[in-house]
Design an enzyme around this catalytic site. Structure first.
Site, PDB file in Angstrom:
ATOM      1  N   HIS A  83       1.003  -1.217   0.040  1.00  0.00           N
ATOM      2  CA  HIS A  83      -0.007   0.175   0.180  1.00  0.00           C
ATOM      3  C   HIS A  83       0.888   1.148  -0.019  1.00  0.00           C
ATOM      4  O   HIS A  83       2.025   1.154   0.286  1.00  0.00           O
ATOM      5  CB  HIS A  83      -0.773   0.147   1.173  1.00  0.00           C
ATOM      6  CG  HIS A  83      -1.527  -1.113   1.506  1.00  0.00           C
ATOM      7  ND1 HIS A  83      -1.426  -1.772   2.842  1.00  0.00           N
ATOM      8  CD2 HIS A  83      -2.498  -1.953   0.864  1.00  0.00           C
ATOM      9  CE1 HIS A  83      -2.194  -2.705   2.850  1.00  0.00           C
ATOM     10  NE2 HIS A  83      -2.963  -2.920   1.778  1.00  0.00           N
ATOM     11  N   HIS A  85       0.911   4.350   2.055  1.00  0.00           N
ATOM     12  CA  HIS A  85       0.494   4.958   3.603  1.00  0.00           C
ATOM     13  C   HIS A  85       0.867   6.694   3.502  1.00  0.00           C
ATOM     14  O   HIS A  85       1.516   7.147   2.584  1.00  0.00           O
ATOM     15  CB  HIS A  85       1.498   4.198   4.587  1.00  0.00           C
ATOM     16  CG  HIS A  85       0.852   2.962   4.644  1.00  0.00           C
ATOM     17  ND1 HIS A  85       0.275   2.397   6.015  1.00  0.00           N
ATOM     18  CD2 HIS A  85       0.880   1.766   3.996  1.00  0.00           C
ATOM     19  CE1 HIS A  85       0.009   1.168   5.880  1.00  0.00           C
ATOM     20  NE2 HIS A  85       0.188   0.992   4.850  1.00  0.00           N
ATOM     21  N   HIS A 100      -3.804   4.133   5.528  1.00  0.00           N
ATOM     22  CA  HIS A 100      -3.587   4.159   3.908  1.00  0.00           C
ATOM     23  C   HIS A 100      -3.804   5.432   3.415  1.00  0.00           C
ATOM     24  O   HIS A 100      -4.610   6.262   3.876  1.00  0.00           O
ATOM     25  CB  HIS A 100      -4.526   3.275   3.329  1.00  0.00           C
ATOM     26  CG  HIS A 100      -4.390   1.730   3.718  1.00  0.00           C
ATOM     27  ND1 HIS A 100      -5.021   0.785   3.312  1.00  0.00           N
ATOM     28  CD2 HIS A 100      -3.112   1.313   4.201  1.00  0.00           C
ATOM     29  CE1 HIS A 100      -4.413  -0.338   3.558  1.00  0.00           C
ATOM     30  NE2 HIS A 100      -3.475  -0.216   4.445  1.00  0.00           N
ATOM     31  N   HIS A 108     -11.487   1.528   3.056  1.00  0.00           N
ATOM     32  CA  HIS A 108     -10.419   0.601   2.275  1.00  0.00           C
ATOM     33  C   HIS A 108     -11.355  -0.276   1.397  1.00  0.00           C
ATOM     34  O   HIS A 108     -12.219  -0.919   1.788  1.00  0.00           O
ATOM     35  CB  HIS A 108      -9.744  -0.283   3.572  1.00  0.00           C
ATOM     36  CG  HIS A 108      -8.842  -1.151   2.793  1.00  0.00           C
ATOM     37  ND1 HIS A 108      -7.873  -1.099   2.402  1.00  0.00           N
ATOM     38  CD2 HIS A 108      -9.031  -2.527   2.837  1.00  0.00           C
ATOM     39  CE1 HIS A 108      -6.864  -1.985   1.772  1.00  0.00           C
ATOM     40  NE2 HIS A 108      -7.652  -2.965   2.088  1.00  0.00           N
ATOM     41  N   HIS A 117      -9.473   3.773  -1.063  1.00  0.00           N
ATOM     42  CA  HIS A 117      -8.486   4.321  -0.560  1.00  0.00           C
ATOM     43  C   HIS A 117      -7.726   4.851  -1.802  1.00  0.00           C
ATOM     44  O   HIS A 117      -7.327   3.788  -2.655  1.00  0.00           O
ATOM     45  CB  HIS A 117      -7.381   3.665   0.275  1.00  0.00           C
ATOM     46  CG  HIS A 117      -8.134   3.446   1.807  1.00  0.00           C
ATOM     47  ND1 HIS A 117      -7.745   2.627   2.442  1.00  0.00           N
ATOM     48  CD2 HIS A 117      -8.899   4.312   2.520  1.00  0.00           C
ATOM     49  CE1 HIS A 117      -8.506   2.629   3.675  1.00  0.00           C
ATOM     50  NE2 HIS A 117      -9.097   3.824   3.657  1.00  0.00           N
ATOM     51  N   ASP A 120      -4.642   2.232  -1.946  1.00  0.00           N
ATOM     52  CA  ASP A 120      -4.714   0.621  -2.233  1.00  0.00           C
ATOM     53  C   ASP A 120      -3.984   0.131  -3.493  1.00  0.00           C
ATOM     54  O   ASP A 120      -4.122   0.875  -4.492  1.00  0.00           O
ATOM     55  CB  ASP A 120      -6.026   0.242  -2.154  1.00  0.00           C
ATOM     56  CG  ASP A 120      -6.839   0.578  -0.763  1.00  0.00           C
ATOM     57  OD1 ASP A 120      -5.886   0.673   0.317  1.00  0.00           O
ATOM     58  OD2 ASP A 120      -8.116   0.706  -0.698  1.00  0.00           O
ATOM     59  N   HIS A 159       3.253  -5.720   3.702  1.00  0.00           N
ATOM     60  CA  HIS A 159       2.677  -6.341   4.801  1.00  0.00           C
ATOM     61  C   HIS A 159       3.102  -7.930   4.748  1.00  0.00           C
ATOM     62  O   HIS A 159       3.384  -8.214   3.627  1.00  0.00           O
ATOM     63  CB  HIS A 159       1.444  -6.075   5.047  1.00  0.00           C
ATOM     64  CG  HIS A 159       0.865  -4.708   5.219  1.00  0.00           C
ATOM     65  ND1 HIS A 159       0.763  -4.314   6.692  1.00  0.00           N
ATOM     66  CD2 HIS A 159       0.705  -3.771   4.560  1.00  0.00           C
ATOM     67  CE1 HIS A 159       0.226  -3.025   6.464  1.00  0.00           C
ATOM     68  NE2 HIS A 159       0.327  -2.627   5.120  1.00  0.00           N
ATOM     69  N   ARG A 176       4.037  -5.026   9.236  1.00  0.00           N
ATOM     70  CA  ARG A 176       4.738  -3.951   8.167  1.00  0.00           C
ATOM     71  C   ARG A 176       6.060  -4.434   8.206  1.00  0.00           C
ATOM     72  O   ARG A 176       6.908  -4.328   8.946  1.00  0.00           O
ATOM     73  CB  ARG A 176       4.575  -2.715   8.628  1.00  0.00           C
ATOM     74  CG  ARG A 176       2.879  -2.123   8.843  1.00  0.00           C
ATOM     75  CD  ARG A 176       2.809  -0.726   9.053  1.00  0.00           C
ATOM     76  NE  ARG A 176       1.413  -0.439   9.255  1.00  0.00           N
ATOM     77  CZ  ARG A 176       1.060   0.878   9.234  1.00  0.00           C
ATOM     78  NH1 ARG A 176       1.740   1.827   9.168  1.00  0.00           N
ATOM     79  NH2 ARG A 176      -0.233   1.107   9.631  1.00  0.00           N
TER      80      ARG A 176
HETATM   81 CU    CU Z   1      -0.231  -1.076   4.081  1.00  0.00          CU
HETATM   82 ZN    ZN Z   2      -6.628   0.983   2.105  1.00  0.00          ZN
END
Ligand code: CU
Ligand code: ZN
Length: 185
Positions: A83, A85, A100, A108, A117, A120, A159, A176
């Protein structure tokens, strides 16, 4: 410029299926600004070792921003979430990167959902060598230096688990494991 061409050639050599690769080098040589990666990120593990695990590039294309690159040193067959962030920090095992990137206050979702998001992105699966590639056009971000949708100075997070594209606020994607700040190329 030399650095850009080298990086692109490396990426294309290792992932022939990526769109744009065949013509990237020539276009960079002719200086077509639309095809240059304008932002990049070097991702490193969030543990104390800070091992480099890959690079991701961003460039404007028709209808969005192409996000492309590769991650290494994953477990073969492992599927991980990636993602963008909202905060450009990788401190505290990546937690400092915050949630995010979500300039329009959406839920999300899966990355193709325009109502999700902006940050994403699709899950990535590592091949038998532990390498995963991404080549995805994100229609909700801008590869600009600044602005509401700009991702400059934000952070990529990898992740350890898979994004279910449903759970709030972040797809239940797990720890993470790697992080990289997005910066001008
Ligand atoms: Cu993430
Ligand atoms: Zn998201």
């Amino acid at each position: 410029m030399k650095k850009v061409i080298l990086a692109s050639a490396l990426l294309c050599g290792s992932a022939l299926a990526m769109t744009g690769c065949q013509s990237t080098e020539g276009q960079l040589k002719t200086g077509n600004p639309l095809n240059q990666p304008v932002l990049k990120s070097a991702l490193k593990t969030t543990d104390a070792n800070k091992t480099e695990v890959g690079q991701v590039f961003l460039r404007p294309v028709d209808g969005g921003v192409q996000v492309y690159g590769k991650l290494m040193n994953l477990t073969p067959g492992q599927t991980v979430a990636l993602h963008i962030h909202e905060t450009g920090s990788c401190d505290v095992m990546g937690k400092a990167a915050g949630g995010h990137f979500n300039p329009d206050k959406k839920p999300h979702s899966n990355p193709d959902d325009m109502n999700g998001h902006a940050g994403d992105l699709p899950n990535l699966t590592a091949n038998e060598n532990g390498v995963a590639t991404i080549n995805y056009v994100n229609k909700k971000i801008a590869a600009t230096e600044a602005g509401k949708y700009s991702v400059n100075r934000l952070a990529f997070i990898v992740h350890g688990g898979t994004d279910d594209y449903t759970s709030q606020p972040a797809g239940n994607a797990g720890d993470r494991i790697a992080c990289g700040i997005i910066e001008k190329n």
